[in-house]
Design a protein around this motif. Structure first.
Motif, PDB file in Angstrom:
ATOM      1  N   ASP A  73      35.103  12.463 -35.825  1.00 13.68           N
ATOM      2  CA  ASP A  73      34.386  11.516 -34.967  1.00 13.68           C
ATOM      3  C   ASP A  73      35.042  11.299 -33.613  1.00 13.68           C
ATOM      4  O   ASP A  73      34.348  11.195 -32.594  1.00 13.68           O
ATOM      5  N   ASN A  74      36.371  11.242 -33.548  1.00 18.81           N
ATOM      6  CA  ASN A  74      37.061  11.050 -32.266  1.00 18.81           C
ATOM      7  C   ASN A  74      37.416  12.361 -31.576  1.00 18.81           C
ATOM      8  O   ASN A  74      37.288  12.478 -30.359  1.00 18.81           O
ATOM      9  N   VAL A  75      37.889  13.341 -32.333  1.00 15.97           N
ATOM     10  CA  VAL A  75      38.378  14.560 -31.692  1.00 15.97           C
ATOM     11  C   VAL A  75      37.251  15.398 -31.096  1.00 15.97           C
ATOM     12  O   VAL A  75      37.448  16.049 -30.057  1.00 15.97           O
ATOM     13  N   ASP A  79      33.497  21.338 -47.402  1.00 17.08           N
ATOM     14  CA  ASP A  79      34.347  22.434 -47.879  1.00 17.08           C
ATOM     15  C   ASP A  79      35.342  22.876 -46.807  1.00 17.08           C
ATOM     16  O   ASP A  79      35.520  24.072 -46.544  1.00 17.08           O
ATOM     17  N   SER A  80      35.965  21.894 -46.172  1.00 20.17           N
ATOM     18  CA  SER A  80      37.021  22.099 -45.172  1.00 20.17           C
ATOM     19  C   SER A  80      36.528  22.678 -43.855  1.00 20.17           C
ATOM     20  O   SER A  80      37.335  22.992 -42.984  1.00 20.17           O
ATOM     21  N   LYS A  81      35.231  22.818 -43.673  1.00 18.68           N
ATOM     22  CA  LYS A  81      34.678  23.314 -42.413  1.00 18.68           C
ATOM     23  C   LYS A  81      33.954  22.177 -41.703  1.00 18.68           C
ATOM     24  O   LYS A  81      33.202  21.419 -42.319  1.00 18.68           O
ATOM     25  N   VAL A  82      34.186  22.062 -40.385  1.00 16.67           N
ATOM     26  CA  VAL A  82      33.517  21.034 -39.588  1.00 16.67           C
ATOM     27  C   VAL A  82      32.182  21.578 -39.072  1.00 16.67           C
ATOM     28  O   VAL A  82      32.132  22.652 -38.465  1.00 16.67           O
ATOM     29  N   GLN A  89      37.824  22.622 -35.127  1.00 14.16           N
ATOM     30  CA  GLN A  89      38.299  22.846 -36.499  1.00 14.16           C
ATOM     31  C   GLN A  89      39.770  22.461 -36.613  1.00 14.16           C
ATOM     32  O   GLN A  89      40.187  21.766 -37.561  1.00 14.16           O
ATOM     33  N   ILE A  90      40.588  22.886 -35.650  1.00 16.90           N
ATOM     34  CA  ILE A  90      42.021  22.588 -35.682  1.00 16.90           C
ATOM     35  C   ILE A  90      42.265  21.087 -35.539  1.00 16.90           C
ATOM     36  O   ILE A  90      43.034  20.489 -36.309  1.00 16.90           O
ATOM     37  N   ALA A  91      41.613  20.465 -34.564  1.00 13.86           N
ATOM     38  CA  ALA A  91      41.834  19.036 -34.300  1.00 13.86           C
ATOM     39  C   ALA A  91      41.424  18.182 -35.488  1.00 13.86           C
ATOM     40  O   ALA A  91      42.102  17.201 -35.827  1.00 13.86           O
ATOM     41  N   THR A  92      40.333  18.539 -36.140  1.00 16.75           N
ATOM     42  CA  THR A  92      39.870  17.765 -37.291  1.00 16.75           C
ATOM     43  C   THR A  92      40.821  17.913 -38.468  1.00 16.75           C
ATOM     44  O   THR A  92      41.071  16.942 -39.196  1.00 16.75           O
ATOM     45  N   SER A 126      52.799  23.522 -33.464  1.00 21.13           N
ATOM     46  CA  SER A 126      52.215  23.919 -34.748  1.00 21.13           C
ATOM     47  C   SER A 126      51.288  25.120 -34.582  1.00 21.13           C
ATOM     48  O   SER A 126      51.063  25.879 -35.531  1.00 21.13           O
ATOM     49  N   LEU A 127      50.752  25.301 -33.381  1.00 25.37           N
ATOM     50  CA  LEU A 127      49.863  26.427 -33.098  1.00 25.37           C
ATOM     51  C   LEU A 127      50.601  27.601 -32.470  1.00 25.37           C
ATOM     52  O   LEU A 127      50.208  28.755 -32.663  1.00 25.37           O
TER      53      LEU A 127
END
Length: 289
Positions: free
Chosen positions: A124-126, A141-144, A114-117, A63-64
């Motif tokens: 919390d896990n990633v 707003d879609s940002k971790v 950001q990608i993993a979330t 996917s990346l």
């Protein structure tokens, strides 16, 4: 040839629902070998885990970097599936690092988070799988937004009942809303837990881990062993016991000098469960050449 090693993670820590995470000393390890005609990921985890490009690790990597050349990979995992120790998060993080290395993406730690979330849905896990140690995270707003901190010294004892509990099933018992006063109480407990961790007060942190109002009161019926392990922890002077992630794993924090005796007591007192002594893993995903 190189290895990618990702630690298991324990999420929530009681009241820190979908926000707090801790890396622990169980690992998913990939050995990335030569290029091949097709993707092949060899493992002994059972037929339900794909060995081709439909494997979550390979899907994440492609996917990346969809133009990555296929490789032969060997996978060894100590992280039990559907037990609340971040098995899917470890696979996602491994896939991100696979693409990062093979396609030379040069991702920063923040970009990986950001990608993993986005893929996993929650930080919390990633996040601790990427950074190691103790992490706090939230999505706005879609940002971790995230932070890594050093967790106070403690031994970790995991009690793993011999049954799976899928996150979807575990989430199905949660209420859609809480009364305002109850939500405020839960938020204040979580805030105080983070403050106790950051100040190094493991005794207070452990006590607060057992005061959750967000999920453990509802998930407890699915994991009745939680009450038994918590009671045993009180008898042995543990700092605190909580349901790891969505369960079924139960994690107890205890002074290292008491850990071996507590492990023996849990093995004797909690039937049909595996009990392991672990440590906090200070490092996140690592590439070993």
């Amino acid at each position: 040839m190189f290895d990618i090693r990702v630690p298991a993670t324990s999420a929530n820590l009681g009241p820190g629902f979908d926000s707090l995470g801790l890396a622990v000393s169980l690992y998913l390890t990939l050995t990335v070998k030569e290029e091949a005609e097709e993707w092949e990921i060899l493992h002994d985890l059972g037929e339900e885990i794909p060995t081709d490009k439909t494997n979550l690790i390979i899907e994440t990597a492609l996917s990346l970097a969809p133009d990555m050349k296929p490789r032969k990979i060997t996978m060894v995992s100590e992280v039990p599936a559907a037990r609340g120790l971040g098995s899917s998060s470890a696979a996602i993080v491994a896939g991100i690092e696979l693409a990062n290395q093979c396609a030379d993406l040069q991702l920063t730690v923040d970009e990986k988070i950001q990608i993993a979330t986005r893929i996993e849905g929650h930080p919390d896990n990633v996040t601790p799988a990427i950074t190691g140690d103790f992490t706090v995270g939230t999505v706005l707003d879609s940002k971790v937004y995230w932070m890594k901190a050093s967790f106070p010294e403690t031994a970790l004892v995991v009690t793993i009942p011999d049954k799976e509990l899928l996150t979807k099933e575990s989430r199905s018992v949660l209420p859609e809303s809480l009364p305002f006063k109850e939500a405020v109480k839960g938020s204040a407990i979580a805030n105080m837990l983070v403050a106790a961790v950051l100040s190094g007060n493991i005794e207070q942190a452990g006590m607060l881990m057992e005061q959750d109002v967000f999920h453990e009161p509802y998930r407890g019926a699915l994991v009745p062993e939680l009450a038994s392990v918590r009671k045993l922890g009180h008898e042995w002077g543990a700092y605190g016991t909580y349901l790891s992630g969505a369960g079924t794993t139960i994690l107890t924090m205890i002074h290292p000098e008491k850990a071996a005796a507590f492990v023996a007591a849990a093995k004797a007192g909690i039937p049909d469960s595996e009990v392991k002594l672990l440590q906090i893993e200070k490092n996140g995903v690592q590439v070993i050449r």
